[in-house]
Design an enzyme around this catalytic site. Structure first.
Site, PDB file in Angstrom:
ATOM      1  N   GLU A 101       0.815  -1.224   0.000  1.00 29.72           N
ATOM      2  CA  GLU A 101       0.000   0.000   0.000  1.00 29.72           C
ATOM      3  C   GLU A 101       0.842   1.266   0.000  1.00 29.72           C
ATOM      4  O   GLU A 101       0.419   2.288  -0.559  1.00 29.72           O
ATOM      5  CB  GLU A 101      -0.942  -0.003   1.214  1.00 29.72           C
ATOM      6  CG  GLU A 101      -2.062  -1.031   1.134  1.00 29.72           C
ATOM      7  CD  GLU A 101      -1.679  -2.391   1.699  1.00 29.72           C
ATOM      8  OE1 GLU A 101      -2.542  -3.293   1.713  1.00 29.72           O
ATOM      9  OE2 GLU A 101      -0.500  -2.557   2.118  1.00 29.72           O
TER      10      GLU A 101
ATOM     11  N   MET B  86      23.602   9.654   3.401  1.00 27.73           N
ATOM     12  CA  MET B  86      23.522  10.947   4.079  1.00 27.73           C
ATOM     13  C   MET B  86      23.775  10.793   5.580  1.00 27.73           C
ATOM     14  O   MET B  86      24.422  11.642   6.209  1.00 27.73           O
ATOM     15  CB  MET B  86      22.163  11.605   3.835  1.00 27.73           C
ATOM     16  CG  MET B  86      22.074  13.035   4.333  1.00 27.73           C
ATOM     17  SD  MET B  86      23.251  14.160   3.513  1.00 27.73           S
ATOM     18  CE  MET B  86      22.253  14.709   2.125  1.00 27.73           C
TER      19      MET B  86
ATOM     20  N   PHE C 224     -12.066  -7.513  13.542  1.00 31.92           N
ATOM     21  CA  PHE C 224     -10.925  -7.976  12.743  1.00 31.92           C
ATOM     22  C   PHE C 224     -10.565  -6.935  11.683  1.00 31.92           C
ATOM     23  O   PHE C 224     -11.422  -6.440  10.969  1.00 31.92           O
ATOM     24  CB  PHE C 224     -11.266  -9.314  12.082  1.00 31.92           C
ATOM     25  CG  PHE C 224     -10.177  -9.832  11.187  1.00 31.92           C
ATOM     26  CD1 PHE C 224      -8.944 -10.202  11.706  1.00 31.92           C
ATOM     27  CD2 PHE C 224     -10.379  -9.920   9.816  1.00 31.92           C
ATOM     28  CE1 PHE C 224      -7.929 -10.673  10.891  1.00 31.92           C
ATOM     29  CE2 PHE C 224      -9.373 -10.392   8.988  1.00 31.92           C
ATOM     30  CZ  PHE C 224      -8.142 -10.766   9.522  1.00 31.92           C
ATOM     31  N   GLN C 225      -9.302  -6.614  11.605  1.00 30.77           N
ATOM     32  CA  GLN C 225      -8.762  -5.625  10.659  1.00 30.77           C
ATOM     33  C   GLN C 225      -9.452  -4.264  10.772  1.00 30.77           C
ATOM     34  O   GLN C 225      -9.692  -3.589   9.769  1.00 30.77           O
ATOM     35  CB  GLN C 225      -8.829  -6.148   9.208  1.00 30.77           C
ATOM     36  CG  GLN C 225      -7.805  -7.256   8.949  1.00 30.77           C
ATOM     37  CD  GLN C 225      -7.602  -7.572   7.482  1.00 30.77           C
ATOM     38  OE1 GLN C 225      -8.488  -7.376   6.662  1.00 30.77           O
ATOM     39  NE2 GLN C 225      -6.429  -8.088   7.152  1.00 30.77           N
TER      40      GLN C 225
ATOM     41  N   LYS D 209     -17.985  -1.181   5.135  1.00 27.33           N
ATOM     42  CA  LYS D 209     -18.286  -2.267   4.188  1.00 27.33           C
ATOM     43  C   LYS D 209     -19.781  -2.369   3.896  1.00 27.33           C
ATOM     44  O   LYS D 209     -20.188  -2.603   2.752  1.00 27.33           O
ATOM     45  CB  LYS D 209     -17.755  -3.595   4.744  1.00 27.33           C
ATOM     46  CG  LYS D 209     -17.872  -4.748   3.766  1.00 27.33           C
ATOM     47  CD  LYS D 209     -17.186  -6.009   4.277  1.00 27.33           C
ATOM     48  CE  LYS D 209     -17.217  -7.111   3.225  1.00 27.33           C
ATOM     49  NZ  LYS D 209     -16.502  -8.336   3.680  1.00 27.33           N
TER      50      LYS D 209
END
Length: 617
Positions: free
Chosen positions: A76, A504, A138-139, A188
Site C-alpha cells: 500500500e 547521508m 478484525f482488521q 463495508k
C-alpha cells in the site's frame, strides 16, 4: 477536522461535478457501484491499490469499468507514492485504494508525505461494517482518527447514499486552494447496501472558500518595495508549480531583473539555465542562493513556507531583509518569519497582479537599480560554482553518474528521486528547465519514495521517459513495485546509486560523529560476521531486478558510464535497473550544518566562503 486553507498555490482543478450539461437519471445500484461511477464522473482514470476484505465489494464493479484503470501494487505504501507521482507529473488528483486495518495504516506514510508537499490525492479505504466500528473488529483501525493531522480533510462514510457527494467533495477539496490529501473511509455495509445513483450531486462545503484573488493594496505595497530595493531576491517555492504560474514567474523576473532562487520543491519552476537563476537555497543549496537570501534587503516569497531547511537557524536568517510573503494558505504567512507585506492568494493571480503593479511603478519612473547587487552575485557564482572531485581510485563518482543521466536523457524526461545524498546530487547536477519534471519527497523526506512515484508518473504520462534516481538504502524499501511496473507495462528506468551505505547518515557520522559508522553499512552484517557473504553483493540488485521482470545492468567504471546509460535509454518495453557502484566517501556540498546559521555555509569540506567585509552593510 476544520477545512482551513493551508497553502502554496492553487492546483489545476480536477474535472469535477458538472453544474450543467449531462445529468444521469437516478438508478438503483450498490454503494460499491456508486463509488466506481463517482470516480468515473470526477475524471479519475487510474487507481493504485490492493484489495482486501472491507474494500472487496468495490473491486467487483471496478472490474467492469472501462474508464478507470486499476494498477495492482505490491504494498500500500507503493500505492500512495504512485498516486503522488501521478499527481505531480500530471497536475491531476492521484487516487489510491486500500482495505481496512493494516491496508489503511500502510497508507499513512504516503498520506503524510503528500500533506507535507501539498499534493492533491484522494485515498479511499474500506472500513469494517458500521455496527462493528469501535469494537476492535478484525482488521479494524480508526484511520480517520489516525490521519486527522496529516490530511487536508477526511470523511467516514456509513451510508451508501452519501458516496457520490463525498467523492465529489473529496476531489474538490484535494485539488483546490492549497492542494493536499483527502481520505475517504467507507464502511463495508455502505458499499454493499442498495442506493440510487444520480450525477451531479449537490456539493455541501460550508466555510470552504479558498481565497485566490490577492488584495490590491498589498500588491501595490509589494511592487513599491521591489522597485525601491537594492538587493531583492525572488524566493520561489513549490506553490508556483502547483498554481501553474511558471510562465508568469518568468515575466515577473525578467521585468524586475531580480535574482531568482527555487527551492527543492520548485526546481523547474524557473529554468536552471536562465541568467537570473542563482540556484537552490537551503542546507545543501548553492552558495550564491544561500548567500543572496542572507544579504538581501528584500525577499519576495512566492508559494514558499520559510521551512527550516531553507532558513537554517531562524533568528539569523536574512537579517537585513523586508519580507513580502504571498501564499494561498494564510496559516503559512508569519508562521516562521513575520511578513512586512502579507499577501493571501493563488500564486498565479498574485504574480499576474504583481507584474501589472511593477509595470505601473516603472511607468511612473520608479525602476530598481540592482547593478551593484548583480556584481556581488556574479562574483559569488563565479567563485563558488557547484562541483565535485573525481575519486582518486578511478571508481565511479555518484555526481558524475547523475550528471550524465541528466545530459543523456531524452528531452522532457521526468526525474523522481529518493531521499538523501542522491536526492541532493540530482537537484544540483541535473538541469531542470520545465515544471513537473522533478519529483521528490521534500517535506517528509520519505525513503522509498522514488520507485513507486516514478511508476505513478509513468502511468500518468506514458509518453515521457521517467528515471527514478534512488539510493541503495531507499531502493530496498519499495523495490517490489518493479514487479508492478513489469506486469502493467510501466517501463520506468531506475538508477541505483549504490555506495553500500545509508549515505547521508554516513556523511553526518563522518562530519559530526568522529567517523563512527554505527549501523549505516548496508552491504555486510555487524563486523562482517557472515563469512559466506564476504565478497558477494547482498542483495545482488541485478539478480533481484531480473527476478522482478526487469532488464538489469551493473556499471562500475567511468569508461562504461555513457554506454550503459544509452543502453538503458534504448530499452522501452520493460523496466530497466542500473546498479551504479559508486565511491562510498562522496559527500554533498555545499552544506549548512543543522541548527547553525546560513552564514556558516561550507562550500566544501573545510572551505568556508569569504565574502569580504564590505558587503555586510
Amino acid at each position: 477536522m476544520p477545512m482551513t486553507e493551508q497553502a502554496t498555490g492553487a492546483h489545476h482543478p480536477q474535472p469535477r461535478p458538472r453544474s450543467g450539461g449531462h445529468h444521469s437519471a437516478p438508478e438503483q445500484v450498490t454503494g460499491a457501484q456508486s463509488l466506481i461511477r463517482s470516480l468515473e464522473e470526477v475524471g479519475a482514470d487510474t487507481v493504485f491499490g490492493i484489495p482486501g476484505g472491507a474494500i472487496l465489494p468495490a473491486y467487483d464493479p471496478l472490474m467492469d469499468s472501462t474508464r478507470v484503470r486499476h494498477v495492482l501494487v505490491r504494498h500500500e505504501q507503493g500505492a500512495g507514492h504512485a498516486a503522488t507521482g501521478y499527481a505531480q507529473a500530471t497536475g491531476r488528483v492521484g487516487v489510491c485504494m486500500a482495505t481496512s486495518g493494516p491496508g489503511a495504516t500502510n497508507l499513512v506514510t504516503p498520506i503524510a508525505d503528500a500533506h507535507m508537499d501539498s499534493v492533491p490525492m484522494v485515498a479511499i479505504t474500506g472500513q469494517v461494517a458500521s455496527k462493528a466500528i469501535g469494537t476492535d473488529a478484525f482488521q479494524e483501525a480508526d484511520i480517520v482518527g489516525i490521519t486527522m493531522p496529516i490530511t487536508k480533510h477526511n470523511f467516514l462514510v456509513t451510508k451508501a447514499e452519501d458516496i457520490p457527494r463525498i467523492i465529489a467533495q473529496a476531489f474538490h477539496i484535494a485539488s483546490t486552494g492549497r492542494p493536499g490529501p483527502v481520505l475517504v473511509d467507507i464502511a463495508k455495509d455502505a458499499l454493499q447496501a442498495k442506493t440510487t445513483f444520480s450525477w451531479p450531486p449537490t456539493m455541501d462545503l460550508p466555510g470552504y472558500r479558498p481565497v485566490t484573488k490577492p488584495h490590491a493594496k498589498q500588491i501595490r505595497e509589494a511592487a513599491k518595495l521591489i522597485t525601491s530595493a537594492k538587493r531583492p531576491v525572488l524566493y520561489v517555492g513549490g506553490g508556483v508549480i502547483k498554481a501553474h504560474a511558471t510562465a508568469e514567474l518568468k515575466v515577473l523576473a525578467e521585468l524586475t531583473g531580480a535574482p531568482v532562487t527555487t527551492t527543492l520543491m520548485a526546481l523547474g519552476a524557473f529554468p536552471d539555465s536562465h541568467p537570473l537563476h542563482v540556484g537552490m537555497p537551503g542546507m545543501h543549496g548553492a552558495v550564491t542562493a544561500v548567500t543572496a537570501l542572507q544579504k538581501a534587503d528584500l525577499i519576495v516569497a512566492l508559494g514558499a513556507r520559510f521551512d527550516d531547511r531553507v532558513t537554517g537557524k531562524l533568528d539569523s536568517f536574512a537579517p537585513y531583509a523586508k519580507i513580502v510573503h504571498a501564499d494561498i494558505d494564510p496559516a503559512e504567512i508569519g508562521k516562521n518569519r513575520a511578513a512586512d507585506v502579507p499577501i493571501v492568494g493563488d500564486a498565479r493571480e498574485v504574480i499576474a497582479d504583481l507584474i501589472q503593479a511593477v509595470q505601473k511603478e516603472h511607468s511612473e519612473g520608479h525602476q530598481g537599480d540592482y547593478s551593484a547587487w548583480w556584481k556581488d552575485l556574479s562574483r559569488w557564482r563565479d567563485t563558488y560554482p557547484l562541483g565535485y572531485d573525481q575519486p582518486e581510485d578511478g571508481s565511479l563518482s555518484p555526481q558524475q553518474v547523475i550528471e550524465r543521466i541528466g545530459r543523456l536523457a531524452p528531452e522532457g524526461t521526468i526525474f523522481a528521486a529518493g531521499v538523501g545524498q542522491h536526492q541532493m546530487w540530482s537537484a544540483h547536477f541535473i538541469q531542470y528547465e520545465k515544471p513537473a519534471t522533478w519529483l521528490n519527497s521534500g517535506g517528509a523526506g520519505t525513503m522509498g519514495y522514488a520507485v513507486p512515484a516514478a511508476m505513478g508518473a509513468k502511468a500518468g504520462a506514458p509518453d515521457k521517459a521517467v528515471w527514478a534516481i534512488d539510493g541503495d538504502g531507499c531502493f530496498q524499501m519499495t523495490n517490489q513495485e518493479l514487479t508492478t511496473c513489469a506486469l502493467n507495462n510501466i517501463p520506468i528506468k531506475v538508477a541505483v546509486i549504490n555506495n553500500g551505505a545509508l549515505g547521508m547518515v554516513r556523511q553526518w557520522q563522518t562530519l559530526f560523529y568522529n567517523q563512527r559508522y554505527s549501523n549505516t553499512v548496508l552491504h555486510s552484517g555487524p563486523d562482517d560476521v557472515n563469512p559466506a557473504a564476504r565478497g558477494t553483493r547482498v542483495p545482488d540488485f541485478v539478480k533481484l531486478s531480473e527476478a522482478m521482470g526487469c532488464y538489469a545492468i551493473r556499471c562500475e567504471s567511468p569508461d562504461d558510464l555513457d554506454k550503459v546509460i544509452e543502453e538503458a535509454n534504448s530499452i522501452n518495453d520493460r523496466p530497466v535497473v542500473v546498479d551504479f557502484i559508486v565511491h562510498e566517501d562522496a559527500m554533498v556540498w555545499p552544506m549548512v550544518a543543522a541548527g547553525t546559521s546560513n552564514d556558516e555555509i561550507m562550500a566544501a569540506r573545510d572551505v568556508r566562503p569569504d565574502f569580504g567585509d564590505n558587503e555586510d552593510d
